[in-house]
Design a protein around this motif. Sequence first.
Motif, mmCIF file in Angstrom:
data_model
loop_
_atom_site.group_PDB
_atom_site.id
_atom_site.type_symbol
_atom_site.label_atom_id
_atom_site.label_comp_id
_atom_site.label_asym_id
_atom_site.label_seq_id
_atom_site.Cartn_x
_atom_site.Cartn_y
_atom_site.Cartn_z
ATOM 1 N N GLU A 97 0.824 -1.204 0.000
ATOM 2 C CA GLU A 97 0.000 0.000 0.000
ATOM 3 C C GLU A 97 0.861 1.258 0.000
ATOM 4 N N GLU A 98 0.451 2.222 -0.811
ATOM 5 C CA GLU A 98 1.193 3.477 -0.915
ATOM 6 C C GLU A 98 0.689 4.508 0.082
ATOM 7 N N GLY A 99 -0.381 4.206 0.777
ATOM 8 C CA GLY A 99 -1.002 5.176 1.653
ATOM 9 C C GLY A 99 -0.280 5.366 2.977
ATOM 10 N N PRO A 100 -0.885 6.138 3.899
ATOM 11 C CA PRO A 100 -0.224 6.492 5.158
ATOM 12 C C PRO A 100 -0.369 5.459 6.264
ATOM 13 N N GLU A 101 -1.092 4.369 6.030
ATOM 14 C CA GLU A 101 -1.428 3.463 7.127
ATOM 15 C C GLU A 101 -0.189 2.825 7.746
ATOM 16 N N ASN A 102 0.611 2.180 6.933
ATOM 17 C CA ASN A 102 1.803 1.524 7.468
ATOM 18 C C ASN A 102 2.807 2.513 8.048
ATOM 19 N N PRO A 103 3.102 3.633 7.361
ATOM 20 C CA PRO A 103 4.051 4.588 7.936
ATOM 21 C C PRO A 103 3.614 5.138 9.292
ATOM 22 N N ILE A 104 2.331 5.462 9.451
ATOM 23 C CA ILE A 104 1.881 6.046 10.711
ATOM 24 C C ILE A 104 1.961 5.017 11.834
ATOM 25 N N LEU A 105 1.616 3.766 11.550
ATOM 26 C CA LEU A 105 1.768 2.733 12.576
ATOM 27 C C LEU A 105 3.236 2.553 12.927
ATOM 28 N N ALA A 106 4.114 2.550 11.929
ATOM 29 C CA ALA A 106 5.545 2.397 12.203
ATOM 30 C C ALA A 106 6.078 3.560 13.032
ATOM 31 N N GLY A 179 -3.436 22.200 -21.779
ATOM 32 C CA GLY A 179 -2.077 22.702 -21.595
ATOM 33 C C GLY A 179 -1.568 22.610 -20.180
ATOM 34 N N THR A 180 -2.454 22.381 -19.217
ATOM 35 C CA THR A 180 -2.030 22.249 -17.822
ATOM 36 C C THR A 180 -1.393 20.887 -17.605
ATOM 37 N N LYS A 181 -0.241 20.856 -16.979
ATOM 38 C CA LYS A 181 0.439 19.584 -16.723
ATOM 39 C C LYS A 181 0.014 19.018 -15.373
ATOM 40 N N HIS A 182 -0.279 17.741 -15.381
ATOM 41 C CA HIS A 182 -0.700 17.038 -14.178
ATOM 42 C C HIS A 182 0.255 15.902 -13.880
ATOM 43 N N ALA A 183 0.448 15.618 -12.610
ATOM 44 C CA ALA A 183 1.189 14.422 -12.233
ATOM 45 C C ALA A 183 0.300 13.200 -12.410
ATOM 46 N N LYS A 184 0.910 12.057 -12.600
ATOM 47 C CA LYS A 184 0.140 10.814 -12.693
ATOM 48 C C LYS A 184 0.219 10.008 -11.408
ATOM 49 N N THR A 185 0.795 10.568 -10.390
ATOM 50 C CA THR A 185 0.888 9.878 -9.105
ATOM 51 C C THR A 185 0.665 10.877 -7.983
ATOM 52 N N GLY A 186 0.177 10.371 -6.854
ATOM 53 C CA GLY A 186 0.024 11.208 -5.673
ATOM 54 C C GLY A 186 1.336 11.316 -4.911
ATOM 55 N N LEU A 187 1.449 12.357 -4.102
ATOM 56 C CA LEU A 187 2.677 12.607 -3.349
ATOM 57 C C LEU A 187 2.539 12.348 -1.857
ATOM 58 N N ASN A 188 1.323 12.326 -1.360
ATOM 59 C CA ASN A 188 1.174 12.259 0.098
ATOM 60 C C ASN A 188 1.694 10.946 0.666
ATOM 61 N N GLY A 189 1.317 9.823 0.050
ATOM 62 C CA GLY A 189 1.724 8.536 0.587
ATOM 63 C C GLY A 189 3.218 8.315 0.518
ATOM 64 N N VAL A 190 3.805 8.589 -0.645
ATOM 65 C CA VAL A 190 5.238 8.321 -0.794
ATOM 66 C C VAL A 190 6.070 9.290 0.028
ATOM 67 N N THR A 191 5.640 10.535 0.180
ATOM 68 C CA THR A 191 6.412 11.501 0.960
ATOM 69 C C THR A 191 6.394 11.147 2.438
ATOM 70 N N LEU A 192 5.204 10.846 2.970
ATOM 71 C CA LEU A 192 5.128 10.455 4.372
ATOM 72 C C LEU A 192 5.805 9.101 4.575
ATOM 73 N N GLY A 193 5.595 8.173 3.646
ATOM 74 C CA GLY A 193 6.187 6.854 3.792
ATOM 75 C C GLY A 193 7.699 6.889 3.796
ATOM 76 N N LEU A 194 8.292 7.613 2.840
ATOM 77 C CA LEU A 194 9.744 7.696 2.791
ATOM 78 C C LEU A 194 10.295 8.568 3.916
ATOM 79 N N GLY A 195 9.527 9.557 4.361
ATOM 80 C CA GLY A 195 9.941 10.336 5.530
ATOM 81 C C GLY A 195 10.039 9.458 6.758
ATOM 82 N N ALA A 196 9.056 8.560 6.924
ATOM 83 C CA ALA A 196 9.088 7.630 8.060
ATOM 84 C C ALA A 196 10.270 6.682 7.946
#
Length: 467
Positions: A97-106, A179-196
């Motif tokens: 899972e890419e979400g915050p669940e595992n990082p917050i528990l850890a 013309g607006t550029k969009h990301a194809k991935t979210g940042l919240n899960g990976v940023t918090l996960g890798l921060g943890a």
Amino acid sequence: MAFTVKTEAEKIFTNIMGDGAVRLASDSGSKTNFHDIFVTLDKSEKVKRQRAGSQLLFLTALYSNASSATVRSQILTRIHRILINYKSFINPANPSEEGPENPILALGAYAALALAKAANMASYTQADSSRPVTQAELRSALTGYVSKSYTTFTGLNSYKNVRLANGNGVTVSTGSLVGTKHAKTGLNGVTLGLGAVHFINAAINGAGNAIYSDLSAWFTQMCARLRQSYGNSRDNNGLTELCVNIGAGRAGDNGGSLDQIRGYFPSSGYNSFVIWGLNLAARAYRIAELGDTTKIPQFKNAVALSSHVCQQTAAEIMNYYNTQIINEGRSYEIGLPDFKAGSPDATNPVTSVPTSGYALAAYQHFASVNRPTTEQIKNSNEQFNILVEHNGDPASVTAYLYTTAWYGGHTLVTSGKLTSAIANKAGSVALPYNIVSTNTGVKAEAGASRILQGLAGAMNSGITTLN
């Protein structure tokens, strides 16, 4: 509307949460249910892991701020009960899972280990002496978590895209946002996960290893990307590269099948997790600078330096909320690229192509990747109408911004604007205890968990008063 953090935190613990050994279902009433992490039949349920972690972070931070030995004893009892229930999930068997669940528990488990080490407790035994949870168990689980989760997160496109020159974005090819550029991935899960991972790795394994070096470089590159769009001259520069889809993603993005967007970047709730993840990376650097690697310091003993690039980047996101949102008297944002006003689609829900607002912008991004099906359009419209409904709920989305207290003493959380903005939406005094004690249901429980995260962040950042 100022309040003392530790007083408000202990009020929540004493009057609503309790030590966990006595206060269970009988005390729920009209109050937020803090006990569903114990009674659920499936402890592997993701949201339960997240809320267990939030409680561990809250309890470990409150321990040294508690008013009496009795309260401290009750806190240790509840910490132990949570650890008994969740120790096998700290290093999850399936960490995909890419979400915050595992990082917050850890992170919660790390805080429990750090507290036990500081208190010279070889193990937690307070809730049940026949089922101790030892420092050695926690350290082993967290060491496994670092290794396994680092491999998982660095395999994700949301990690890899930061390394790419163009962020692997999609340029909208149709409609008002062409013309607006969009990301194809979210940042919240990976940023918090890798921060943890970065923080826990530095604290347990030290700074002189490949994981520390790689994540230091990745976060530096991430900050460079974010600061392209989050400088102080943020007005009307659009959203570039990584800065969209902060929630999850669209079906077809990077070959995935998930179809959910919680809101365009900037979305206050998910940006709180981005801020938290950046702060954890800055704390990892602080651990290394202080020579505390492998020593398991408590969070409060490794407060991030304001000069670190991750903390500076987090400050720019905080600045954005302070100037662009809070001054408008609201604690959330519904906005489209180039700061166009956002709204849900007028119909709720429909299977035809949306014609306005958030839902239209989501469709335009989606159509630039692959042509969505009727069912996917219907699901998209449902998601965005739910998003707007949640934005009106003080116990849920508005409570997210308390999590920004992990950053530390920024004007956003010390000037009074934050609680005023939440009160403006809540229609009542926005004190954490009031929000937690007067709301019920799933959204109230989600909001309460976020408030616990925020109070933990404040106590772990040396913030004594919020207003």
